[in-house]
Motif scaffolding. Sequence first.
Motif, mmCIF file in Angstrom:
data_model
loop_
_atom_site.group_PDB
_atom_site.id
_atom_site.type_symbol
_atom_site.label_atom_id
_atom_site.label_comp_id
_atom_site.label_asym_id
_atom_site.label_seq_id
_atom_site.Cartn_x
_atom_site.Cartn_y
_atom_site.Cartn_z
ATOM 1 N N ALA A 94 25.935 -48.121 50.544
ATOM 2 C CA ALA A 94 24.937 -47.427 51.352
ATOM 3 C C ALA A 94 24.058 -46.536 50.476
ATOM 4 O O ALA A 94 22.837 -46.493 50.619
ATOM 5 C CB ALA A 94 25.622 -46.607 52.441
ATOM 6 N N MET A 95 24.700 -45.847 49.557
ATOM 7 C CA MET A 95 23.953 -44.993 48.623
ATOM 8 C C MET A 95 22.951 -45.804 47.835
ATOM 9 O O MET A 95 21.800 -45.445 47.673
ATOM 10 C CB MET A 95 24.883 -44.361 47.592
ATOM 11 C CG MET A 95 26.021 -43.585 48.137
ATOM 12 S SD MET A 95 25.454 -42.136 49.003
ATOM 13 C CE MET A 95 26.895 -41.859 50.013
ATOM 14 N N ARG A 96 23.443 -46.902 47.331
ATOM 15 C CA ARG A 96 22.591 -47.754 46.503
ATOM 16 C C ARG A 96 21.363 -48.210 47.294
ATOM 17 O O ARG A 96 20.232 -48.114 46.818
ATOM 18 C CB ARG A 96 23.404 -48.957 46.040
ATOM 19 C CG ARG A 96 22.605 -49.977 45.278
ATOM 20 C CD ARG A 96 23.271 -51.326 45.407
ATOM 21 N NE ARG A 96 23.505 -51.653 46.825
ATOM 22 C CZ ARG A 96 24.341 -52.579 47.248
ATOM 23 N NH1 ARG A 96 25.058 -53.271 46.388
ATOM 24 N NH2 ARG A 96 24.490 -52.821 48.539
ATOM 25 N N ASP A 97 21.605 -48.633 48.521
ATOM 26 C CA ASP A 97 20.481 -49.053 49.347
ATOM 27 C C ASP A 97 19.518 -47.897 49.574
ATOM 28 O O ASP A 97 18.301 -48.072 49.553
ATOM 29 C CB ASP A 97 20.995 -49.590 50.689
ATOM 30 C CG ASP A 97 21.817 -50.860 50.502
ATOM 31 O OD1 ASP A 97 21.701 -51.491 49.432
ATOM 32 O OD2 ASP A 97 22.577 -51.216 51.426
ATOM 33 N N GLY A 98 20.100 -46.749 49.784
ATOM 34 C CA GLY A 98 19.265 -45.569 50.001
ATOM 35 C C GLY A 98 18.413 -45.260 48.785
ATOM 36 O O GLY A 98 17.219 -44.960 48.897
ATOM 37 N N LEU A 99 19.016 -45.340 47.637
ATOM 38 C CA LEU A 99 18.272 -45.064 46.410
ATOM 39 C C LEU A 99 17.145 -46.071 46.233
ATOM 40 O O LEU A 99 16.016 -45.708 45.899
ATOM 41 C CB LEU A 99 19.214 -45.117 45.202
ATOM 42 C CG LEU A 99 20.234 -43.995 45.108
ATOM 43 C CD1 LEU A 99 21.148 -44.207 43.900
ATOM 44 C CD2 LEU A 99 19.554 -42.643 44.994
ATOM 45 N N ARG A 100 17.471 -47.334 46.478
ATOM 46 C CA ARG A 100 16.438 -48.369 46.307
ATOM 47 C C ARG A 100 15.307 -48.144 47.284
ATOM 48 O O ARG A 100 14.131 -48.308 46.948
ATOM 49 C CB ARG A 100 17.055 -49.749 46.554
ATOM 50 C CG ARG A 100 17.981 -50.167 45.454
ATOM 51 C CD ARG A 100 17.788 -51.601 44.992
ATOM 52 N NE ARG A 100 18.454 -51.761 43.703
ATOM 53 C CZ ARG A 100 19.717 -52.208 43.564
ATOM 54 N NH1 ARG A 100 20.426 -52.579 44.615
ATOM 55 N NH2 ARG A 100 20.246 -52.285 42.365
ATOM 56 N N HIS A 101 15.684 -47.793 48.482
ATOM 57 C CA HIS A 101 14.640 -47.553 49.459
ATOM 58 C C HIS A 101 13.780 -46.357 49.059
ATOM 59 O O HIS A 101 12.556 -46.404 49.109
ATOM 60 C CB HIS A 101 15.226 -47.316 50.841
ATOM 61 C CG HIS A 101 14.192 -46.893 51.821
ATOM 62 N ND1 HIS A 101 13.281 -47.780 52.355
ATOM 63 C CD2 HIS A 101 13.863 -45.675 52.308
ATOM 64 C CE1 HIS A 101 12.456 -47.120 53.142
ATOM 65 N NE2 HIS A 101 12.788 -45.838 53.135
#
Lengths: 146, 146
Positions: A94-101
């Motif tokens: 989830a963090m990773r997706d958040g960072l990418r977003h």
Amino acid sequence: MDIAEVAKASGLPASTLRFYEEKGLIQSTGRNGLRRLFSANVIERLALISLGRSAGFSLDEIGEMFTSEGPDINRALLLAKADELDRTIEELAAMRDGLRHAAVCKAPSHFECPKFLRLLRIAGKNRFRQPNKLKENKLKRGGQKT
Amino acid sequence: MDIAEVAKASGLPASTLRFYEEKGLIQSTGRNGLRRLFSANVIERLALISLGRSAGFSLDEIGEMFTSEGPDINRALLLAKADELDRTIEELAAMRDGLRHAAVCKAPSHFECPKFLRLLRIAGKNRFRQPNKLKENKLKRGGQKT
DNA sequence: GCTTGACTTCAAGTTGACTTGAGCTTTTAT
DNA sequence: ATAAAAGCTCAAGTCAACTTGAAGTCAAGC
């Protein structure tokens, strides 16, 4: 093997090996004069410790595993840790997706982006103390015996 | 809001809020006498800090993000961190599988199980210093002192 | 047989992120 | 008006996992 050989083979400094021995995580098989002697299987043991550390176990926890009382305590503990890892993995994803977003988000401030804010809420649920920094440059990989 | 409200809303103790302010991660908007006053958006800021911590940023790194010079430095950093998380996730998944396997493995010692040994090798590649322990039981969500 | 350098012990230092304590001041409730 | 509760500052303490330093020992090569 003497401590220098173990250090070379494992990639760990001698000071760490002494430290681990003091903690009871490894044993030396005897002494040659003052000097510790290790049997070769200490290398695998150290690899196992590495595995544990990488999976997020503390040294104390690893120590408990090695000296676990019953034969099944281990297994339950391992499964519990595996489940814990599952949760961790989900959160990190989830963090990773958040960072990418966040990296492509056009909102003037991340605070104005609903997607990002949703992420914040996930992070909030997952609030845990995360201690200090990894020092990856400190480890010189590939040092194998000459 | 005063510091106690922020503490309650964020779940962080007042001492941490003062500490963060001292580090420049948050600002108080002024004082009422001695007492700090915070605006409501500090809550989101704290959530963002939480996100960063959870994703493995140090407080210093988070501070840099907030004050980043160019507009693109941030994005590159975020993407780099996302990639890092990808690798971490992969490794953790391998660990998890290894743990699950170890829990059911019939080999008398894990060292005699080829599957497990393969895992050790993965862990070995991934050897990095992993600092200290998360203390999840320390955080009492919502628990406020009287 | 003597130097040298790898090894030893033990105590203390390091790092990051906080927490705790002492000793004050100020706000708030009675 | 007064006392307790909440804040404040600043220094020092904590924790985990090591690392570093000082001071000593000792096996081995020349």
